[in-house]
Design a protein around this motif. Structure first.
Motif, short mmCIF file in Angstrom:
data_model
loop_
_atom_site.label_atom_id
_atom_site.label_comp_id
_atom_site.label_asym_id
_atom_site.label_seq_id
_atom_site.Cartn_x
_atom_site.Cartn_y
_atom_site.Cartn_z
N LYS A 30 -0.81 22.08 -66.34
CA LYS A 30 -1.53 21.96 -65.22
C LYS A 30 -3.05 22.49 -65.55
O LYS A 30 -4.18 21.96 -65.28
CB LYS A 30 -0.97 22.45 -63.94
N LEU A 31 -2.83 23.69 -65.97
CA LEU A 31 -4.24 24.48 -66.58
C LEU A 31 -4.94 23.54 -67.59
O LEU A 31 -6.17 23.64 -67.34
CB LEU A 31 -3.70 25.72 -67.11
N LEU A 34 -6.71 21.11 -65.39
CA LEU A 34 -7.89 21.74 -64.51
C LEU A 34 -8.92 22.27 -65.57
O LEU A 34 -10.18 22.21 -65.07
CB LEU A 34 -7.07 22.75 -63.84
N SER A 37 -11.44 19.46 -66.16
CA SER A 37 -12.56 19.10 -65.25
C SER A 37 -13.21 20.16 -65.09
O SER A 37 -14.48 20.17 -64.80
CB SER A 37 -11.72 18.88 -63.87
N TYR A 38 -13.10 21.34 -65.23
CA TYR A 38 -13.87 22.79 -65.33
C TYR A 38 -14.89 22.49 -66.21
O TYR A 38 -16.29 22.56 -65.92
CB TYR A 38 -12.97 24.08 -65.67
N ALA A 41 -17.65 19.53 -65.24
CA ALA A 41 -18.40 20.41 -64.15
C ALA A 41 -19.21 21.30 -64.57
O ALA A 41 -20.70 21.21 -64.31
CB ALA A 41 -17.33 20.83 -63.27
N PHE A 42 -18.85 21.91 -65.88
CA PHE A 42 -20.05 22.73 -66.61
C PHE A 42 -20.88 22.05 -67.20
O PHE A 42 -22.09 22.58 -67.19
CB PHE A 42 -19.20 23.98 -67.36
N ALA A 44 -21.92 18.87 -66.63
CA ALA A 44 -22.93 18.66 -65.76
C ALA A 44 -23.90 19.52 -65.31
O ALA A 44 -25.12 19.20 -65.01
CB ALA A 44 -22.17 18.00 -64.45
N LEU A 45 -23.35 20.85 -64.84
CA LEU A 45 -24.41 21.73 -64.53
C LEU A 45 -25.31 22.08 -65.44
O LEU A 45 -26.44 22.28 -65.17
CB LEU A 45 -23.52 23.08 -64.31
N PHE A 97 -13.68 27.90 -75.28
CA PHE A 97 -12.85 27.62 -74.30
C PHE A 97 -12.00 26.31 -74.11
O PHE A 97 -10.77 26.38 -74.35
CB PHE A 97 -13.39 27.70 -72.75
N LEU A 102 -7.84 25.70 -74.21
CA LEU A 102 -7.34 24.39 -73.74
C LEU A 102 -6.62 23.55 -74.60
O LEU A 102 -5.40 23.36 -74.66
CB LEU A 102 -8.49 23.31 -73.03
N ALA B 41 -24.39 20.72 -58.27
CA ALA B 41 -23.53 20.74 -59.57
C ALA B 41 -22.83 22.14 -59.63
O ALA B 41 -21.85 22.01 -60.12
CB ALA B 41 -24.38 20.60 -60.86
N LEU B 45 -18.98 22.86 -59.62
CA LEU B 45 -18.44 24.04 -60.78
C LEU B 45 -17.33 24.95 -59.89
O LEU B 45 -16.60 25.34 -60.58
CB LEU B 45 -19.49 24.37 -61.68
N CYS B 48 -13.78 23.67 -59.20
CA CYS B 48 -13.03 23.55 -60.37
C CYS B 48 -12.94 25.11 -60.89
O CYS B 48 -11.66 25.11 -61.26
CB CYS B 48 -14.23 23.00 -61.62
N TYR B 52 -8.97 26.38 -61.13
CA TYR B 52 -8.63 26.69 -62.34
C TYR B 52 -7.91 28.08 -62.36
O TYR B 52 -6.88 28.39 -62.76
CB TYR B 52 -9.45 26.81 -63.55
#
Lengths: 201, 201
Positions: A30-31, A34, A37-38, A41-42, A44-45, A97, A102, B41, B45, B48, B52
């Motif tokens: 699961k980690l 997740l 996805s984290y 999202a980063f 995209a940021l 990371f 991961l 964004a 994050l 997410c 996490y």
């Protein structure tokens, strides 16, 4: 665990196996999901941050060409550079990371499922064999030592210690990887903010 | 700007007006749009990150219930809390950024477009009137002073200084708001990482 019955030891060992297979590894799985996805999202940021601070730098460049605001243009360009450097460093942390945490977790899950499954089967088979051998000896009256020192009990105790070590090794791996993440963040903060003589300092 | 001709002064003043209307304010408008995407964004994050590190904390909680890894459970929960605190503080910075920077910029753009447009019209009208008055005096031979000290030149010089100040005020606003962003980041980093006795230190 002296004084603990063979049944209690056996149950405790099996519960660690179950915990690893039913909770720890699925938790890790699961980690990984997740975490991916984290990371997305980063990323995209990072794109938004780059667009924003590139526009700030453009405003700074406009200011450089005025009669009134050249030094403010410098300030805007410096702020933009600091933020871009921060984003670039953060990208480095997230890359680390992804690869070191991961991907390492994902690799471990696969190997571990096979390993733990095999190890548990060997353990259960060996326990059955040793229990039967001990029972035979007891029935024939050929067993003279105390049950506490029997090969069977020694095996149960040793197996219990080993699976506890395995469990600890897995939680240590998880904790160390995530300490590494916090340390990387600290390191980059030091690098970007504390030791670069930022204009706001 | 002594020694500069009236034409040069007038052109320079008009070019600052144009710069504000055609570059500065549209640039600010673009920053507002990019900033809003940046905030969205970051919010994604944050979601997410929370998912996490909530999963990491759950693994830590599992470890607390083992015989082998209780202290590692503590470490995992602490790491998770540090990261969640960091995210919460970052959310504070982004809220500040949204209200104090983006919303302030957006409000300024609207007010400024009207203000600059009106101010430029007043300036152009006044320049025309004063130029005509001076021309009349020169034609009639009633003007005795040097052109350099004429009311017309004084007005051109004063208007030029004023529009430069206006321009500087706008770039200063932009620079100060963004310095504030970097300072907020520094402040939260100090708060979260340096003064909390984080386990990695």
């Amino acid at each position: 665990m002296s004084g603990v019955s063979s049944d209690q030891l056996h149950k405790s060992t099996l519960s660690v196996y179950s915990n690893l297979m039913e909770h720890f590894n699925p938790g890790l799985q699961k980690l990984v999901a997740l975490g991916n996805s984290y990371i997305k999202a980063f990323q995209a940021l990072g794109v938004c941050s780059e667009a924003y601070f590139s526009a700030v730098a453009k405003m700074g460049d406009q200011a450089l060409h005025t009669l009134s605001s050249r030094s403010l243009g410098d300030v805007l360009i410096q702020i933009s550079e600091t933020q871009r450097r921060l984003t670039a460093e953060m990208e480095g942390v997230f890359r680390w990371f992804q690869i070191e945490v991961l991907q390492a977790m994902e690799k471990n899950i696969k190997l571990d499922e096979e390993y733990i499954d095999g190890s548990r089967r060997v353990y259960e088979l060996e326990v059955r064999n040793q229990a039967e051998a001990l029972e035979k000896q007891l029935r024939r009256g050929t067993y003279r030592d105390s049950l506490e020192n029997s090969e069977y009990m020694l095996y149960l105790r040793q197996s219990h210690q080993e699976i506890l070590k395995e469990e600890e090794r897995r939680y240590r791996f998880l904790a160390e990887k995530h300490c590494g993440l916090t340390q990387s963040l600290l390191f980059l903060i030091n690098k970007v903010f504390i030791h670069t003589g930022h204009p706001t300092q």
